[in-house]
Design a protein around this motif. Structure first.
Motif, PDB file in Angstrom:
ATOM      1  N   THR A 278      -4.382  -1.131   0.887  1.00  0.00           N
ATOM      2  CA  THR A 278      -4.638   0.255   0.497  1.00  0.00           C
ATOM      3  C   THR A 278      -6.090   0.460   0.088  1.00  0.00           C
ATOM      4  OG1 THR A 278      -3.869  -0.200  -1.768  1.00  0.00           O
ATOM      5  CG2 THR A 278      -2.260   0.731  -0.204  1.00  0.00           C
ATOM      6  N   GLY A 279      -6.678  -0.529  -0.573  1.00  0.00           N
ATOM      7  CA  GLY A 279      -8.086  -0.416  -0.961  1.00  0.00           C
ATOM      8  C   GLY A 279      -8.997  -0.293   0.247  1.00  0.00           C
ATOM      9  N   LEU A 280      -8.775  -1.157   1.225  1.00  0.00           N
ATOM     10  CA  LEU A 280      -9.592  -1.083   2.444  1.00  0.00           C
ATOM     11  C   LEU A 280      -9.365   0.224   3.189  1.00  0.00           C
ATOM     12  CD1 LEU A 280      -9.220  -4.754   3.737  1.00  0.00           C
ATOM     13  CD2 LEU A 280     -11.283  -3.679   2.789  1.00  0.00           C
ATOM     14  N   ALA A 281      -8.117   0.675   3.233  1.00  0.00           N
ATOM     15  CA  ALA A 281      -7.815   1.942   3.919  1.00  0.00           C
ATOM     16  C   ALA A 281      -8.500   3.115   3.221  1.00  0.00           C
ATOM     17  CB  ALA A 281      -6.305   2.162   3.978  1.00  0.00           C
ATOM     18  N   MET A 282      -8.486   3.124   1.895  1.00  0.00           N
ATOM     19  CA  MET A 282      -9.126   4.227   1.170  1.00  0.00           C
ATOM     20  C   MET A 282     -10.643   4.210   1.361  1.00  0.00           C
ATOM     21  SD  MET A 282      -6.959   4.696  -2.384  1.00  0.00           S
ATOM     22  CE  MET A 282      -7.052   2.987  -2.893  1.00  0.00           C
ATOM     23  N   ILE A 283     -11.248   3.027   1.335  1.00  0.00           N
ATOM     24  CA  ILE A 283     -12.692   2.935   1.585  1.00  0.00           C
ATOM     25  C   ILE A 283     -12.995   3.441   2.987  1.00  0.00           C
ATOM     26  CG2 ILE A 283     -14.612   1.322   1.959  1.00  0.00           C
ATOM     27  CD1 ILE A 283     -13.393  -0.369  -0.349  1.00  0.00           C
ATOM     28  N   GLY A 284     -12.185   3.032   3.948  1.00  0.00           N
ATOM     29  CA  GLY A 284     -12.379   3.491   5.324  1.00  0.00           C
ATOM     30  C   GLY A 284     -12.260   4.995   5.452  1.00  0.00           C
TER      31      GLY A 284
ATOM     32  N   HIS B   2      -1.636   1.742  -4.422  1.00  0.00           N
ATOM     33  CA  HIS B   2      -2.675   0.853  -4.960  1.00  0.00           C
ATOM     34  C   HIS B   2      -2.479   0.682  -6.474  1.00  0.00           C
ATOM     35  CE1 HIS B   2      -6.650  -1.025  -4.378  1.00  0.00           C
ATOM     36  NE2 HIS B   2      -6.991  -0.503  -5.548  1.00  0.00           N
ATOM     37  N   VAL B   3      -2.374   1.796  -7.181  1.00  0.00           N
ATOM     38  CA  VAL B   3      -2.250   1.755  -8.642  1.00  0.00           C
ATOM     39  C   VAL B   3      -0.910   1.158  -9.067  1.00  0.00           C
ATOM     40  CG1 VAL B   3      -2.126   3.199 -10.715  1.00  0.00           C
ATOM     41  CG2 VAL B   3      -3.912   3.615  -9.016  1.00  0.00           C
ATOM     42  N   LEU B   4       0.175   1.503  -8.388  1.00  0.00           N
ATOM     43  CA  LEU B   4       1.476   0.932  -8.739  1.00  0.00           C
ATOM     44  C   LEU B   4       1.487  -0.590  -8.568  1.00  0.00           C
ATOM     45  CD1 LEU B   4       3.959   3.578  -7.273  1.00  0.00           C
ATOM     46  CD2 LEU B   4       3.421   3.153  -9.697  1.00  0.00           C
ATOM     47  N   SER B   5       0.842  -1.073  -7.528  1.00  0.00           N
ATOM     48  CA  SER B   5       0.761  -2.523  -7.313  1.00  0.00           C
ATOM     49  C   SER B   5      -0.054  -3.198  -8.408  1.00  0.00           C
ATOM     50  CB  SER B   5       0.159  -2.819  -5.939  1.00  0.00           C
ATOM     51  OG  SER B   5       1.045  -2.386  -4.936  1.00  0.00           O
ATOM     52  N   ILE B   6      -1.096  -2.536  -8.846  1.00  0.00           N
ATOM     53  CA  ILE B   6      -1.917  -3.083  -9.941  1.00  0.00           C
ATOM     54  C   ILE B   6      -1.125  -3.081 -11.246  1.00  0.00           C
ATOM     55  CG2 ILE B   6      -3.968  -2.628 -11.347  1.00  0.00           C
ATOM     56  CD1 ILE B   6      -5.252  -1.662  -8.610  1.00  0.00           C
ATOM     57  N   ILE B   7      -0.315  -2.047 -11.462  1.00  0.00           N
ATOM     58  CA  ILE B   7       0.530  -1.997 -12.660  1.00  0.00           C
ATOM     59  C   ILE B   7       1.505  -3.176 -12.671  1.00  0.00           C
ATOM     60  CG2 ILE B   7       2.400  -0.707 -13.779  1.00  0.00           C
ATOM     61  CD1 ILE B   7       0.848   1.873 -12.969  1.00  0.00           C
TER      62      ILE B   7
END
Length: 152
Positions: free
Chosen positions: A65-71, A10-15
């Motif tokens: 990844t965001g949805l997976a982490m929330i889940g 998630h963070v690497l994609s945002i970077i």
């Protein structure tokens, strides 16, 4: 361990996304301004095609990844899940960034493609101006997300 791996992706994609916007907006574009339109527009077109394709992949990874982490957090909470306020901001602003990216990728880049194919440097310059505005807005949103998540 899975949650940490998802967060890393998630963070690497945002970077890639936000860092690429910083590079394009503050370094590449100003350097390319000194070129003649028949050089500048094709150069920016080639760079933006590559960058926006990478961002498209980043958007998929960030959303997945965001949805997976929330889940995962929701399932692990035993029914007492309540998202933190910064997550609400991250989701809302992130979805807005994705929508603006979609406009830039599907509408503005198409105009730039057509302008370069026709060697219409004025239309290419207009498309680049729209792209610059959209990237500026998305960069502000991305920076706000990072600041809110780290400081809230």
């Amino acid at each position: 361990m899975l949650y940490n791996a998802l967060k890393l992706l998630h963070v690497l994609s945002i970077i890639v996304w936000v860092g690429g916007m910083v590079f394009a907006h503050f370094f590449l574009r100003p350097a390319a301004q000194g070129l003649a339109p028949e050089q500048r527009v094709p150069l920016m077109h080639a760079v933006l095609q590559r960058f926006l394709t990478a961002v498209a992949a980043s958007v998929v990874v960030v959303l997945t990844t965001g949805l997976a982490m929330i889940g995962m957090v929701s399932i692990g909470s035993g029914g007492a899940f309540s998202m933190p306020r910064d997550w609400h901001f991250m989701i809302g602003a992130g979805l807005l960034m994705m929508a603006l990216f979609g406009y830039l990728y599907f509408a503005v880049l198409s105009r730039l493609d057509a302008a370069v194919a026709a060697a219409d440097w004025a239309a290419g310059g207009a498309a680049l101006a729209r792209m610059r505005t959209g990237v500026g807005v998305n960069l502000a949103l991305g920076t706000a997300i990072v600041a809110v998540v780290l400081l809230w």
